[in-house]
Design a protein around this motif. Structure first.
Motif, PDB file in Angstrom:
ATOM      1  N   GLN A   1       0.674  -1.246  -0.120  1.00  0.00           N
ATOM      2  CA  GLN A   1       0.083   0.058   0.017  1.00  0.00           C
ATOM      3  C   GLN A   1       0.815   1.270   0.033  1.00  0.00           C
ATOM      4  N   ARG A   2       0.252   2.465  -0.303  1.00  0.00           N
ATOM      5  CA  ARG A   2       0.729   3.699  -0.419  1.00  0.00           C
ATOM      6  C   ARG A   2       1.012   4.049   1.085  1.00  0.00           C
ATOM      7  N   LEU A   3       2.257   4.637   1.335  1.00  0.00           N
ATOM      8  CA  LEU A   3       2.675   5.132   2.774  1.00  0.00           C
ATOM      9  C   LEU A   3       1.409   6.408   3.122  1.00  0.00           C
ATOM     10  N   TYR A   4       0.984   6.165   4.087  1.00  0.00           N
ATOM     11  CA  TYR A   4       0.125   7.214   4.918  1.00  0.00           C
ATOM     12  C   TYR A   4       1.173   8.512   4.783  1.00  0.00           C
ATOM     13  N   SER A   5       0.175   9.479   4.538  1.00  0.00           N
ATOM     14  CA  SER A   5       0.830  10.858   4.566  1.00  0.00           C
ATOM     15  C   SER A   5       1.674  11.148   5.806  1.00  0.00           C
ATOM     16  N   ARG A   6       1.175  10.860   6.937  1.00  0.00           N
ATOM     17  CA  ARG A   6       1.963  11.046   8.102  1.00  0.00           C
ATOM     18  C   ARG A   6       3.317  10.397   8.308  1.00  0.00           C
ATOM     19  N   LEU A   7       3.819   9.522   7.189  1.00  0.00           N
ATOM     20  CA  LEU A   7       4.787   8.682   7.435  1.00  0.00           C
ATOM     21  C   LEU A   7       5.905   8.973   6.359  1.00  0.00           C
ATOM     22  N   ARG A   8       5.670  10.014   5.493  1.00  0.00           N
ATOM     23  CA  ARG A   8       6.528  10.192   4.325  1.00  0.00           C
ATOM     24  C   ARG A   8       7.526  11.080   4.853  1.00  0.00           C
ATOM     25  N   SER A   9       7.717  11.875   5.898  1.00  0.00           N
ATOM     26  CA  SER A   9       8.606  12.895   5.910  1.00  0.00           C
ATOM     27  C   SER A   9       9.892  12.116   6.592  1.00  0.00           C
ATOM     28  N   GLU A  10      11.269  12.155   5.893  1.00  0.00           N
ATOM     29  CA  GLU A  10      12.370  11.763   6.275  1.00  0.00           C
ATOM     30  C   GLU A  10      12.823  12.601   7.547  1.00  0.00           C
ATOM     31  N   ASP A  11      12.400  14.063   7.513  1.00  0.00           N
ATOM     32  CA  ASP A  11      12.893  14.952   8.381  1.00  0.00           C
ATOM     33  C   ASP A  11      11.778  14.440   9.840  1.00  0.00           C
ATOM     34  N   GLU A  12      10.848  14.139   9.847  1.00  0.00           N
ATOM     35  CA  GLU A  12      10.049  13.663  11.021  1.00  0.00           C
ATOM     36  C   GLU A  12      10.637  12.207  11.199  1.00  0.00           C
ATOM     37  N   ALA A  13      11.004  11.351  10.543  1.00  0.00           N
ATOM     38  CA  ALA A  13      11.506  10.125  10.893  1.00  0.00           C
ATOM     39  C   ALA A  13      12.947  10.323  11.606  1.00  0.00           C
ATOM     40  N   ARG A  14      13.486  11.240  11.282  1.00  0.00           N
ATOM     41  CA  ARG A  14      14.847  11.344  11.608  1.00  0.00           C
ATOM     42  C   ARG A  14      14.750  12.032  13.297  1.00  0.00           C
ATOM     43  N   ARG A  15      13.739  12.827  13.259  1.00  0.00           N
ATOM     44  CA  ARG A  15      13.449  13.479  14.532  1.00  0.00           C
ATOM     45  C   ARG A  15      12.890  12.340  15.610  1.00  0.00           C
ATOM     46  N   VAL A  16      12.072  11.554  15.114  1.00  0.00           N
ATOM     47  CA  VAL A  16      11.598  10.364  16.064  1.00  0.00           C
ATOM     48  C   VAL A  16      12.856   9.433  16.237  1.00  0.00           C
ATOM     49  N   TRP A  17      13.523   9.179  15.673  1.00  0.00           N
ATOM     50  CA  TRP A  17      14.819   8.486  15.975  1.00  0.00           C
ATOM     51  C   TRP A  17      15.306   8.998  17.040  1.00  0.00           C
ATOM     52  N   GLU A  18      16.034  10.280  16.881  1.00  0.00           N
ATOM     53  CA  GLU A  18      16.890  10.891  17.637  1.00  0.00           C
ATOM     54  C   GLU A  18      16.179  11.138  18.987  1.00  0.00           C
ATOM     55  N   ARG A  19      14.917  11.385  19.070  1.00  0.00           N
ATOM     56  CA  ARG A  19      14.306  11.747  20.217  1.00  0.00           C
ATOM     57  C   ARG A  19      13.849  10.337  21.100  1.00  0.00           C
ATOM     58  N   SER A  20      13.742   9.250  20.355  1.00  0.00           N
ATOM     59  CA  SER A  20      13.624   8.035  21.043  1.00  0.00           C
ATOM     60  C   SER A  20      14.922   7.589  21.483  1.00  0.00           C
ATOM     61  N   GLU A  21      15.856   7.856  20.660  1.00  0.00           N
ATOM     62  CA  GLU A  21      17.238   7.506  21.599  1.00  0.00           C
ATOM     63  C   GLU A  21      17.455   8.081  22.827  1.00  0.00           C
ATOM     64  N   GLN A  22      16.849   9.335  22.846  1.00  0.00           N
ATOM     65  CA  GLN A  22      17.366  10.128  24.120  1.00  0.00           C
ATOM     66  C   GLN A  22      16.142   9.678  25.357  1.00  0.00           C
ATOM     67  N   LEU A  23      14.823   9.284  24.802  1.00  0.00           N
ATOM     68  CA  LEU A  23      14.096   8.772  25.881  1.00  0.00           C
ATOM     69  C   LEU A  23      14.467   7.510  26.466  1.00  0.00           C
ATOM     70  N   ILE A  24      14.945   6.608  25.564  1.00  0.00           N
ATOM     71  CA  ILE A  24      15.290   5.212  26.105  1.00  0.00           C
ATOM     72  C   ILE A  24      16.829   5.022  26.643  1.00  0.00           C
ATOM     73  N   GLY A  25      17.430   6.303  26.417  1.00  0.00           N
ATOM     74  CA  GLY A  25      18.751   6.024  27.053  1.00  0.00           C
ATOM     75  C   GLY A  25      19.917   5.537  26.334  1.00  0.00           C
ATOM     76  N   THR A  26      19.675   5.183  24.964  1.00  0.00           N
ATOM     77  CA  THR A  26      20.440   4.219  24.230  1.00  0.00           C
ATOM     78  C   THR A  26      20.738   5.092  22.941  1.00  0.00           C
ATOM     79  N   SER A  27      21.941   4.967  22.455  1.00  0.00           N
ATOM     80  CA  SER A  27      22.211   5.286  20.932  1.00  0.00           C
ATOM     81  C   SER A  27      22.056   4.130  20.108  1.00  0.00           C
ATOM     82  N   ILE A  28      21.246   3.644  19.157  1.00  0.00           N
ATOM     83  CA  ILE A  28      20.856   2.690  18.452  1.00  0.00           C
ATOM     84  C   ILE A  28      22.130   2.512  17.283  1.00  0.00           C
ATOM     85  N   GLY A  29      23.102   1.451  17.496  1.00  0.00           N
ATOM     86  CA  GLY A  29      24.049   1.193  16.566  1.00  0.00           C
ATOM     87  C   GLY A  29      25.077   2.001  16.809  1.00  0.00           C
ATOM     88  N   GLY A  30      25.202   2.703  17.963  1.00  0.00           N
ATOM     89  CA  GLY A  30      26.124   3.778  18.202  1.00  0.00           C
ATOM     90  C   GLY A  30      27.424   2.893  19.022  1.00  0.00           C
TER      91      GLY A  30
END
Length: 312
Positions: free
Chosen positions: A283-312
């Motif tokens: 299926q076509r990606l939902y509009s809320r899932l298409r921003s790479e900037d938002e995805a990077r923001r989610v990744w970085e904020r999630s790392e902060q919240l779980i206290g772990t650098s993923i792959g770091g």
């Protein structure tokens, strides 16, 4: 009677698979189908009693399968770390990870062990921490990671102004926010794997609508009876009207996880009217899932919240 949708699953002998939320519902169907295809299946569960019943169900339908219970509470980062450490000690690569578990719309705001709003903490951050903890095993297995989102990710937004819903809790909006965040994370995992040579394939699936336990009575969520929505969905499912069954709702994630044609970054769901039920299809990606900037923001904020650098 209309033919029920199904898919062929390739031989998975010798492959290790982990499915969250497999003690009932869609997750149990996914685990059972993987076991029947020859995979060694890990069932990490919060409730041991339900887990043992699920294990018995899998073994009845897949006699002789390799299936193992593990303890996991996705609403506790310590529990996630403990599971990851145990599996790291075993040192066996993981070929398939299906991030399926979730909670939906507690009537009142609840928090995880770590103080996160329950849906954010369980649906999103718990799975992020699991991926982080298992990353070496996923890389060693050339894993496919399938993250289960929801039709709810097609509305609302990540609530950046109040991620923990401390100021104005709305169960459905919080659920949508958690699923959008999780979908963005899954897509960013694919991009980072491709860029950094991790060898992991990451994709998304959604089950459509089916009579699962998400909206059933859950005393631990302060929901004393099935929601009206759940009763309506159950009646429609029995009559084959629009929505799917628990079995058909498992098919998009199964297809995403096992299809030899999967290359990552794709999104699968039911192909029927409104994508509520039917055979799985891309299926076509939902509009809320298409921003790479938002995805990077989610990744970085999630790392902060779980206290772990993923792959770091």
């Amino acid at each position: 009677m209309p033919r029920r949708p199904d898919i062929d699953i390739p031989d998975l002998s010798g492959q290790r698979a982990l499915v969250t939320g497999a003690s009932d519902g869609i997750g149990l169907v996914i685990a059972t189908r993987l076991a029947r295809a020859g995979a060694e299946v890990l069932l990490p569960v919060r409730n041991r009693r339900k887990g043992e019943a699920a294990l018995a169900t899998v073994l009845r339908q897949a006699p002789g399968a390799e299936v193992a219970l593990h303890d996991l509470d996705l609403s506790s980062l310590a529990s996630v770390r403990d599971l990851a450490a145990r599996l790291q000690d075993e040192g066996r690569p993981i070929r398939l990870l299906v991030n399926n578990a979730g909670v939906m719309t507690p009537p009142s705001r609840q928090t995880t062990t770590d103080g996160f709003e329950l849906q954010l903490g369980t649906n999103h951050l718990g799975h992020v921490a699991l991926v982080a903890g298992l990353l070496p095993l996923l890389r060693a297995g050339g894993a496919t990671v399938t993250s289960q989102i929801s039709v709810a990710a097609n509305s609302g937004a990540v609530n950046w102004a109040d991620l923990n819903w401390e100021r104005s809790y709305d169960g459905m909006r919080a659920y949508s926010s958690s699923k959008i965040a999780f979908g963005l994370f899954g897509l960013e995992l694919q991009r980072r794997s491709a860029a950094l040579g991790w060898g992991i394939t990451s994709d998304l699936a959604h089950p459509g609508v089916a009579p699962t336990a998400l909206l059933a009575a859950r005393p631990e969520l302060a929901r004393e009876r099935d929601t009206v929505g759940r009763r309506v969905i159950t009646a429609m499912s029995r009559r084959g009207i629009l929505v799917g069954t628990v079995e058909s709702a498992a098919l998009p994630a199964l297809y995403a996880a096992t299809s030899p044609a999967e290359r990552g970054g794709r999104f699968y769901g039911p192909s029927g009217p409104g994508h509520l039920g039917g055979a799985p299809a891309e299926q076509r990606l939902y509009s809320r899932l298409r921003s790479e900037d938002e995805a990077r923001r989610v990744w970085e904020r999630s790392e902060q919240l779980i206290g772990t650098s993923i792959g770091g």
